[in-house]
Motif scaffolding. Structure first.
Motif, PDB file in Angstrom:
ATOM      1  N   UNK A 124       0.825  -1.207   0.000  1.00 46.70           N
ATOM      2  CA  UNK A 124       0.000   0.000   0.000  1.00 46.70           C
ATOM      3  C   UNK A 124       0.862   1.261   0.000  1.00 46.70           C
ATOM      4  N   UNK A 125       1.965   1.244   0.743  1.00 48.14           N
ATOM      5  CA  UNK A 125       2.852   2.401   0.772  1.00 48.14           C
ATOM      6  C   UNK A 125       3.489   2.627  -0.593  1.00 48.14           C
ATOM      7  N   UNK A 126       4.021   1.570  -1.187  1.00 43.90           N
ATOM      8  CA  UNK A 126       4.716   1.708  -2.464  1.00 43.90           C
ATOM      9  C   UNK A 126       3.737   2.074  -3.577  1.00 43.90           C
ATOM     10  N   UNK A 127       2.613   1.369  -3.677  1.00 45.23           N
ATOM     11  CA  UNK A 127       1.662   1.665  -4.755  1.00 45.23           C
ATOM     12  C   UNK A 127       1.132   3.086  -4.652  1.00 45.23           C
ATOM     13  N   UNK A 128       0.726   3.504  -3.458  1.00 45.77           N
ATOM     14  CA  UNK A 128       0.143   4.833  -3.315  1.00 45.77           C
ATOM     15  C   UNK A 128       1.161   5.921  -3.624  1.00 45.77           C
ATOM     16  N   UNK A 129       2.406   5.716  -3.253  1.00 41.10           N
ATOM     17  CA  UNK A 129       3.417   6.755  -3.463  1.00 41.10           C
ATOM     18  C   UNK A 129       4.006   6.743  -4.863  1.00 41.10           C
ATOM     19  N   UNK A 130       4.244   5.578  -5.415  1.00 42.59           N
ATOM     20  CA  UNK A 130       4.829   5.538  -6.748  1.00 42.59           C
ATOM     21  C   UNK A 130       3.796   5.767  -7.845  1.00 42.59           C
ATOM     22  N   UNK A 131       2.566   5.322  -7.653  1.00 46.47           N
ATOM     23  CA  UNK A 131       1.546   5.476  -8.688  1.00 46.47           C
ATOM     24  C   UNK A 131       0.715   6.740  -8.465  1.00 46.47           C
ATOM     25  N   UNK A 132       0.089   6.872  -7.307  1.00 43.94           N
ATOM     26  CA  UNK A 132      -0.786   8.018  -7.079  1.00 43.94           C
ATOM     27  C   UNK A 132      -0.017   9.329  -6.988  1.00 43.94           C
ATOM     28  N   UNK A 133       1.129   9.322  -6.332  1.00 46.68           N
ATOM     29  CA  UNK A 133       1.894  10.555  -6.127  1.00 46.68           C
ATOM     30  C   UNK A 133       3.004  10.701  -7.168  1.00 46.68           C
ATOM     31  N   UNK A 134       3.827   9.674  -7.313  1.00 48.81           N
ATOM     32  CA  UNK A 134       4.980   9.767  -8.205  1.00 48.81           C
ATOM     33  C   UNK A 134       4.679   9.571  -9.672  1.00 48.81           C
ATOM     34  N   UNK A 135       3.511   9.041  -9.991  1.00 50.67           N
ATOM     35  CA  UNK A 135       3.089   8.821 -11.378  1.00 50.67           C
ATOM     36  C   UNK A 135       4.133   8.011 -12.165  1.00 50.67           C
ATOM     37  N   UNK A 162       6.756  -2.970 -13.444  1.00 46.98           N
ATOM     38  CA  UNK A 162       6.043  -1.930 -14.174  1.00 46.98           C
ATOM     39  C   UNK A 162       6.773  -1.521 -15.455  1.00 46.98           C
ATOM     40  N   UNK A 163       8.049  -1.896 -15.551  1.00 46.47           N
ATOM     41  CA  UNK A 163       8.825  -1.546 -16.739  1.00 46.47           C
ATOM     42  C   UNK A 163       9.737  -0.356 -16.553  1.00 46.47           C
ATOM     43  N   UNK A 164       9.947   0.059 -15.298  1.00 45.91           N
ATOM     44  CA  UNK A 164      10.871   1.152 -15.009  1.00 45.91           C
ATOM     45  C   UNK A 164      12.292   0.611 -14.871  1.00 45.91           C
ATOM     46  N   UNK A 165      13.276   1.482 -15.053  1.00 49.01           N
ATOM     47  CA  UNK A 165      14.672   1.163 -14.754  1.00 49.01           C
ATOM     48  C   UNK A 165      14.914   1.556 -13.310  1.00 49.01           C
ATOM     49  N   UNK A 166      15.273   0.587 -12.465  1.00 53.29           N
ATOM     50  CA  UNK A 166      15.349   0.819 -11.030  1.00 53.29           C
ATOM     51  C   UNK A 166      16.803   0.936 -10.584  1.00 53.29           C
ATOM     52  N   UNK A 167      17.118   2.035  -9.912  1.00 56.04           N
ATOM     53  CA  UNK A 167      18.389   2.251  -9.247  1.00 56.04           C
ATOM     54  C   UNK A 167      18.125   2.220  -7.749  1.00 56.04           C
ATOM     55  N   UNK A 277      -4.241  -1.701  -4.787  1.00 50.04           N
ATOM     56  CA  UNK A 277      -3.257  -2.786  -4.626  1.00 50.04           C
ATOM     57  C   UNK A 277      -3.846  -4.109  -5.090  1.00 50.04           C
ATOM     58  N   UNK A 278      -5.093  -4.365  -4.720  1.00 46.49           N
ATOM     59  CA  UNK A 278      -5.722  -5.622  -5.133  1.00 46.49           C
ATOM     60  C   UNK A 278      -5.845  -5.700  -6.652  1.00 46.49           C
ATOM     61  N   UNK A 279      -6.197  -4.588  -7.282  1.00 49.02           N
ATOM     62  CA  UNK A 279      -6.416  -4.587  -8.729  1.00 49.02           C
ATOM     63  C   UNK A 279      -5.106  -4.614  -9.525  1.00 49.02           C
ATOM     64  N   UNK A 280      -4.087  -3.896  -9.045  1.00 49.65           N
ATOM     65  CA  UNK A 280      -2.900  -3.686  -9.856  1.00 49.65           C
ATOM     66  C   UNK A 280      -1.655  -4.417  -9.378  1.00 49.65           C
ATOM     67  N   UNK A 281      -1.565  -4.671  -8.073  1.00 50.52           N
ATOM     68  CA  UNK A 281      -0.351  -5.300  -7.534  1.00 50.52           C
ATOM     69  C   UNK A 281      -0.527  -6.800  -7.356  1.00 50.52           C
ATOM     70  N   UNK A 282      -1.685  -7.238  -6.859  1.00 48.01           N
ATOM     71  CA  UNK A 282      -1.879  -8.673  -6.616  1.00 48.01           C
ATOM     72  C   UNK A 282      -1.696  -9.512  -7.888  1.00 48.01           C
ATOM     73  N   UNK A 283      -2.125  -9.028  -9.067  1.00 52.72           N
ATOM     74  CA  UNK A 283      -1.834  -9.814 -10.272  1.00 52.72           C
ATOM     75  C   UNK A 283      -0.342  -9.985 -10.525  1.00 52.72           C
ATOM     76  N   UNK A 287       1.541 -13.535 -10.831  1.00 48.39           N
ATOM     77  CA  UNK A 287       2.395 -13.836 -11.982  1.00 48.39           C
ATOM     78  C   UNK A 287       3.827 -14.154 -11.595  1.00 48.39           C
ATOM     79  N   UNK A 288       4.180 -13.972 -10.316  1.00 41.95           N
ATOM     80  CA  UNK A 288       5.537 -14.247  -9.860  1.00 41.95           C
ATOM     81  C   UNK A 288       6.505 -13.094 -10.043  1.00 41.95           C
ATOM     82  N   UNK A 289       6.001 -11.928 -10.483  1.00 39.89           N
ATOM     83  CA  UNK A 289       6.874 -10.773 -10.675  1.00 39.89           C
ATOM     84  C   UNK A 289       7.241 -10.100  -9.354  1.00 39.89           C
ATOM     85  N   UNK A 290       6.401 -10.293  -8.344  1.00 35.49           N
ATOM     86  CA  UNK A 290       6.651  -9.758  -7.005  1.00 35.49           C
ATOM     87  C   UNK A 290       6.426 -10.880  -5.997  1.00 35.49           C
TER      88      UNK A 290
END
Length: 324
Positions: A124-135, A162-167, A277-283, A287-290
């Protein structure tokens, strides 16, 4: 029931495993028999007397749990006794039973039901901050501070999925595992200037989104690390509360600085985040990505040892407290 109580704020030994009254479900709530609870830095702050629970929340620490629904209160739809769930909490996870608003429940995803206790707060922390706030979107560059933490290990996986380059910044001993989770580049914050490294590996462009747990001590370098139009999202103050902000640098980059917390948000906002989170992260978990990254499990009665471990920063991912 038994719960981890804090009779007086203090060090890890301030945590006392004690008999307490059972919770009762209010309207819109269920009772969950707790199987496990994740340990978060907010729990350490609460133990020290620096982060009291919001009004109406349980006095016991614990911001996430997994377990089984054993009672359903009035006005609850879609949940039933016997369902295995995990939950975002405002408090009370360090206990045998906890009352949970129905909007903060999640089904256990495709992972071990104990390890599922390590997911709700970070997801919930990561999704809300990276998607809702950080876009954050595919093709962006994301800088995650504290890559070896619970937040960090989840954010790296989420950004990569999500397809970002992560540092990411972390102790050198954790770098190999962070690259296995999806980090494209790792930075030893003790030996390297992370802002210079970000600019170097991005050919001077910088990071589109920075997820920061440090606060004041990193503010100037975070702004320097931002790309034009970049978004700095501060979710922690491990490096202090106050710092000088160069507004000229921010203006030149047309960048933004945001700061958020999750625990004290209204129920409706939390329910919206949980649904996201249920709609976008749980899949992604299915899928084994997370996957939940759990350093170790300890019995709930050994919460003090779990807090010592988290304070040492020697763990990788989450520490989970178990019952039974």
């Amino acid at each position: 029931m038994r719960a981890v109580t804090i009779p007086q704020p203090g060090g890890p030994d301030a945590l006392v495993w004690a008999e307490v009254p059972d919770p009762e479900p209010g309207p819109g709530e269920v009772i969950v028999d707790v199987r496990a609870s994740g340990v978060n830095r907010a729990d350490l702050l609460q133990r020290q007397g620096h982060y009291p629970p919001p009004p109406g929340a349980s006095a016991y620490p614990g911001l996430e749990c997994s377990g089984v629904i054993t009672e359903v209160g009035a006005d609850v739809a879609g949940w039933a006794v016997g369902q295995q769930v995990c939950a975002l909490l405002s408090g009370g996870g360090y206990a045998e039973r906890v009352a949970v608003p129905a909007g903060q429940l999640l089904p256990v995803p495709a992972c071990d039901s104990v390890d599922a206790a390590a997911l709700p707060e970070v997801a919930c922390t990561v999704w809300s901050n990276l998607i809702q706030v950080g876009r954050l979107s595919a093709g962006d560059t994301l800088l995650v501070h504290g890559g070896g933490s619970g937040i960090g290990t989840f954010a790296i996986q989420f950004g990569a999925a999500l397809g970002a380059t992560v540092l990411t910044t972390a102790r050198a001993a954790k770098h190999d595992r962070l690259r296995e989770l999806g980090a494209a580049h790792t930075i030893d914050y003790r030996e390297q200037d992370f802002a210079e490294e970000v600019r170097r590996v991005t050919d001077g462009r910088g990071a589109d989104v920075v997820l920061d747990i440090m606060g004041a001590s990193y503010l100037g370098r975070n702004v320097a690390a931002l790309a034009t139009g970049g978004r700095l999202v501060v979710i922690g103050m491990q490096g202090g509360r106050k710092a000088e902000l160069d507004l000229g640098a921010l203006l030149t980059k047309r960048a933004s600085v945001s700061a958020t917390s999750l625990r004290a948000r209204p129920l409706a906002e939390k329910a919206e985040i949980v649904q996201g989170v249920r709609d976008e992260v749980w899949p992604m978990v299915t899928a084994g990505a997370i996957r939940p990254i759990v350093d170790r499990r300890l019995p709930m009665a050994e919460a003090a040892q779990a807090h010592r471990l988290v304070e040492s920063n020697e763990h990788f991912g989450k520490v989970v407290l178990t019952i039974g």
